[in-house]
Write a protein that holds these residues in place. Structure first.
Motif, PDB file in Angstrom:
ATOM      1  N   SER A  22       0.828  -1.196   0.000  1.00  0.00           N
ATOM      2  CA  SER A  22       0.000   0.000   0.000  1.00  0.00           C
ATOM      3  C   SER A  22       0.871   1.257   0.000  1.00  0.00           C
ATOM      4  O   SER A  22       0.624   2.194  -0.769  1.00  0.00           O
ATOM      5  N   LEU A  67      -9.901   2.948  -2.073  1.00  0.00           N
ATOM      6  CA  LEU A  67      -9.706   3.581  -0.763  1.00  0.00           C
ATOM      7  C   LEU A  67      -9.531   2.552   0.349  1.00  0.00           C
ATOM      8  O   LEU A  67      -8.939   2.851   1.381  1.00  0.00           O
ATOM      9  N   ARG A  68     -10.054   1.341   0.140  1.00  0.00           N
ATOM     10  CA  ARG A  68      -9.829   0.278   1.108  1.00  0.00           C
ATOM     11  C   ARG A  68      -8.361  -0.155   1.121  1.00  0.00           C
ATOM     12  O   ARG A  68      -7.825  -0.525   2.157  1.00  0.00           O
ATOM     13  N   GLN A  71      -5.209   4.188   1.883  1.00  0.00           N
ATOM     14  CA  GLN A  71      -5.980   5.067   2.753  1.00  0.00           C
ATOM     15  C   GLN A  71      -5.461   6.506   2.707  1.00  0.00           C
ATOM     16  O   GLN A  71      -5.184   7.110   3.733  1.00  0.00           O
ATOM     17  N   LYS A  73      -6.665   9.993   0.704  1.00  0.00           N
ATOM     18  CA  LYS A  73      -7.652  10.562  -0.214  1.00  0.00           C
ATOM     19  C   LYS A  73      -7.003  11.408  -1.301  1.00  0.00           C
ATOM     20  O   LYS A  73      -7.483  11.437  -2.429  1.00  0.00           O
TER      21      LYS A  73
END
Length: 116
Positions: A22, A67-68, A71, A73
């Protein structure tokens, strides 16, 4: 510790590996190119390709799915506003990996991963 389904384990646990991927994807989307090890770049490529494919759809469901995973925006907004529309007509192959040679400190093989 469960073993990974495929590829090499980057972190100690599956949750740590998800967080590493991520963060790598977040940095790649923010800067559009980054230098990392070859193993991390090869593991990151399919992860980012799936994210960009979803972003090129541009709907709300895809945004919530991304978005999961990421994280942040601001990064997701950039992904949907700039990167997704750029690759709308492309069927895949959004990233390129260029090998740079060995790192001076520990001899790890380094690579540059960037958007095409």
């Amino acid at each position: 510790m469960p073993t990974p389904r495929k590829g090499k384990r980057l972190g100690g646990s599956p949750s740590h590996q998800r967080k590493i991927l991520s963060n790598l994807a977040k940095e790649l989307i923010r800067e559009e190119r980054m230098t990392t090890t070859v193993t991390k770049a090869k593991t990151l490529r399919p992860y980012v390709e799936k994210i960009v494919t979803k972003a090129s759809r541009g709907d709300l469901h895809a945004r919530r799915q991304i978005l999961r995973k990421i994280q942040d925006k601001e990064v997701v907004t950039k992904l949907f506003d700039e990167i997704g529309p750029r690759y709308e007509d492309r069927p895949g192959g959004y990233t390129r990996i260029v090998k740079l040679g060995a790192r001076r400190g520990d001899g790890a093989e380094m690579a540059l991963i960037e958007f095409v």
